[in-house]
Scaffold this motif. Structure first.
Motif, mmCIF file in Angstrom:
data_model
loop_
_atom_site.group_PDB
_atom_site.id
_atom_site.type_symbol
_atom_site.label_atom_id
_atom_site.label_comp_id
_atom_site.label_asym_id
_atom_site.label_seq_id
_atom_site.Cartn_x
_atom_site.Cartn_y
_atom_site.Cartn_z
ATOM 1 N N TYR A 1 0.753 -1.106 0.029
ATOM 2 C CA TYR A 1 0.035 0.132 0.020
ATOM 3 C C TYR A 1 0.818 1.197 -0.003
ATOM 4 O O TYR A 1 2.160 1.103 0.382
ATOM 5 C CB TYR A 1 -0.806 0.146 1.209
ATOM 6 C CG TYR A 1 -1.625 -1.141 1.475
ATOM 7 C CD1 TYR A 1 -2.802 -1.516 0.866
ATOM 8 C CD2 TYR A 1 -1.390 -1.959 2.296
ATOM 9 C CE1 TYR A 1 -3.626 -2.485 0.662
ATOM 10 C CE2 TYR A 1 -2.116 -3.331 2.778
ATOM 11 C CZ TYR A 1 -3.190 -3.465 1.825
ATOM 12 O OH TYR A 1 -4.112 -4.553 2.046
ATOM 13 N N ASN B 1 -1.991 6.474 1.163
ATOM 14 C CA ASN B 1 -3.473 6.476 1.022
ATOM 15 C C ASN B 1 -4.130 5.544 0.820
ATOM 16 O O ASN B 1 -4.314 5.230 -0.402
ATOM 17 C CB ASN B 1 -3.713 7.802 0.113
ATOM 18 C CG ASN B 1 -4.965 8.257 -0.033
ATOM 19 O OD1 ASN B 1 -5.836 8.009 0.826
ATOM 20 N ND2 ASN B 1 -5.546 8.849 -1.100
ATOM 21 N N PHE B 2 -4.320 4.528 1.538
ATOM 22 C CA PHE B 2 -5.299 3.148 1.255
ATOM 23 C C PHE B 2 -6.395 3.105 2.282
ATOM 24 O O PHE B 2 -6.374 3.581 3.356
ATOM 25 C CB PHE B 2 -4.355 2.167 1.499
ATOM 26 C CG PHE B 2 -4.038 1.675 2.841
ATOM 27 C CD1 PHE B 2 -4.424 0.726 3.452
ATOM 28 C CD2 PHE B 2 -2.899 2.433 3.474
ATOM 29 C CE1 PHE B 2 -4.278 0.317 4.713
ATOM 30 C CE2 PHE B 2 -2.612 2.174 4.505
ATOM 31 C CZ PHE B 2 -3.197 0.915 5.353
ATOM 32 N N THR B 3 -7.131 2.321 1.748
ATOM 33 C CA THR B 3 -8.557 1.896 2.749
ATOM 34 C C THR B 3 -8.063 0.468 3.231
ATOM 35 O O THR B 3 -7.733 -0.406 2.331
ATOM 36 C CB THR B 3 -9.711 1.750 1.798
ATOM 37 O OG1 THR B 3 -10.041 3.138 1.275
ATOM 38 C CG2 THR B 3 -11.089 1.385 2.802
ATOM 39 N N PRO B 4 -8.339 0.133 4.498
ATOM 40 C CA PRO B 4 -8.108 -1.243 5.069
ATOM 41 C C PRO B 4 -9.038 -2.230 4.300
ATOM 42 O O PRO B 4 -10.167 -1.852 4.023
ATOM 43 C CB PRO B 4 -8.309 -0.952 6.562
ATOM 44 C CG PRO B 4 -8.162 0.448 6.929
ATOM 45 C CD PRO B 4 -8.692 1.268 5.552
ATOM 46 N N PRO B 5 -8.709 -3.555 4.066
ATOM 47 C CA PRO B 5 -9.383 -4.211 3.520
ATOM 48 C C PRO B 5 -10.828 -4.665 4.097
ATOM 49 O O PRO B 5 -10.609 -4.723 5.309
ATOM 50 C CB PRO B 5 -8.532 -5.625 3.231
ATOM 51 C CG PRO B 5 -7.126 -4.982 3.288
ATOM 52 C CD PRO B 5 -7.435 -3.979 4.226
ATOM 53 N N PRO B 6 -11.648 -4.598 3.330
ATOM 54 C CA PRO B 6 -13.008 -5.000 3.967
ATOM 55 C C PRO B 6 -13.443 -6.268 4.282
ATOM 56 O O PRO B 6 -14.635 -6.800 4.588
ATOM 57 C CB PRO B 6 -14.285 -4.280 2.993
ATOM 58 C CG PRO B 6 -13.567 -4.565 1.604
ATOM 59 C CD PRO B 6 -11.998 -4.387 2.157
ATOM 60 N N GLU C 1 -0.079 -6.307 8.243
ATOM 61 C CA GLU C 1 -0.964 -5.934 8.345
ATOM 62 C C GLU C 1 -1.814 -6.843 9.221
ATOM 63 O O GLU C 1 -1.476 -8.141 9.132
ATOM 64 C CB GLU C 1 -1.865 -5.741 6.963
ATOM 65 C CG GLU C 1 -1.728 -6.845 6.209
ATOM 66 C CD GLU C 1 -2.358 -6.574 4.682
ATOM 67 O OE1 GLU C 1 -3.310 -5.793 4.468
ATOM 68 O OE2 GLU C 1 -1.873 -7.133 3.617
ATOM 69 N N TRP D 1 -5.518 -6.985 12.338
ATOM 70 C CA TRP D 1 -6.464 -6.393 13.072
ATOM 71 C C TRP D 1 -6.220 -6.567 14.366
ATOM 72 O O TRP D 1 -5.927 -7.805 14.839
ATOM 73 C CB TRP D 1 -7.735 -6.904 12.550
ATOM 74 C CG TRP D 1 -8.993 -6.507 13.335
ATOM 75 C CD1 TRP D 1 -9.678 -5.180 13.145
ATOM 76 C CD2 TRP D 1 -9.462 -7.124 14.518
ATOM 77 N NE1 TRP D 1 -10.793 -5.142 13.956
ATOM 78 C CE2 TRP D 1 -10.814 -6.300 14.769
ATOM 79 C CE3 TRP D 1 -9.347 -8.052 15.227
ATOM 80 C CZ2 TRP D 1 -11.421 -6.319 16.189
ATOM 81 C CZ3 TRP D 1 -10.106 -8.406 16.383
ATOM 82 C CH2 TRP D 1 -11.299 -7.617 16.758
#
Length: 159
Positions: free
Chosen positions: A42, A45-50, A134, A136
Motif C-alpha cells: 500500500y 493513502n489506502f483503505t483497509p481491506p473490508p 497488516e 486487526w
C-alpha cells in the motif's frame, strides 16, 4: 512502525512480551495477520481491506509470506499458517483462539500476561527489503510500550 520490534535471533513473534521478559505485554485479540516480504503493498493513502486477507493469488509475484486467520474452535492452541509456506506455529504461555472478539471469521488469537506465538524461520529480511505487515487488533488494555509483532534476525539487533 511503533508496534513492530526488531531484535537479534531468528524467529518472528506475535505477542512479543514473553520474549522480552514481560516488557510491553500486549493484552487483547489479534485477527487476520499477513506479512508480505519484499513488497510494500500500500501507499500512504489506502483503505483497509473490508474482507479477510488472502494469499494474493491474483498477484503471483507478491505471495504472502505469512497468513494467519486465527479461525478455529474456542480455546484451541492450534494455529495455522494459510500462506503457501505453511509455517509451523508454536506458542508460549496461554496463547489461544477465542470467539469473544473477531473482525472476520469466527474467532481470533487472544493474548494476556506475556502470551505469544512464534514462527521459526529467517525468511523475513525486514532490514533491507520492502515489506507489508497488516493485522486487526483489539487491545483490552493499551500502553505506549505494547509489542504486537517482534522480528529476530540472527547476529543483528533491530530495535
Amino acid at each position: 512502525f511503533r508496534r513492530v520490534l526488531f531484535r537479534s535471533g531468528g524467529k518472528t513473534c506475535v505477542g512479543g512480551a514473553g520474549w522480552l521478559g514481560g516488557a510491553g505485554a500486549f493484552i487483547g485479540s489479534i485477527n487476520e495477520t499477513r506479512i508480505i516480504n519484499g513488497q510494500c503493498l500500500y501507499d500512504y493513502n489506502f483503505t483497509p481491506p473490508p474482507a479477510p486477507l488472502s494469499r494474493l493469488a491474483n498477484y503471483p509475484s507478491i505471495p504472502a509470506s505469512l497468513l494467519l486467520h486465527f479461525n478455529n474452535i474456542n480455546n484451541s492452541q492450534n494455529f495455522i499458517d494459510s500462506s503457501l509456506n505453511n509455517f509451523h506455529i508454536t506458542y508460549g504461555g496461554n496463547a489461544h483462539i477465542s470467539t469473544d472478539q473477531k473482525r472476520f471469521g469466527s474467532s481470533s488469537l487472544y493474548l494476556t500476561n506475556g502470551d505469544y506465538i512464534t514462527v521459526q524461520d529467517s525468511l523475513f529480511d525486514m532490514e533491507s527489503d520492502d515489506y507489508t505487515i497488516e493485522f486487526w487488533w483489539y487491545p483490552v488494555t493499551q500502553t505506549g510500550n505494547d509489542r504486537i509483532i517482534v522480528f529476530e534476525k540472527i547476529g543483528r539487533a533491530h530495535v
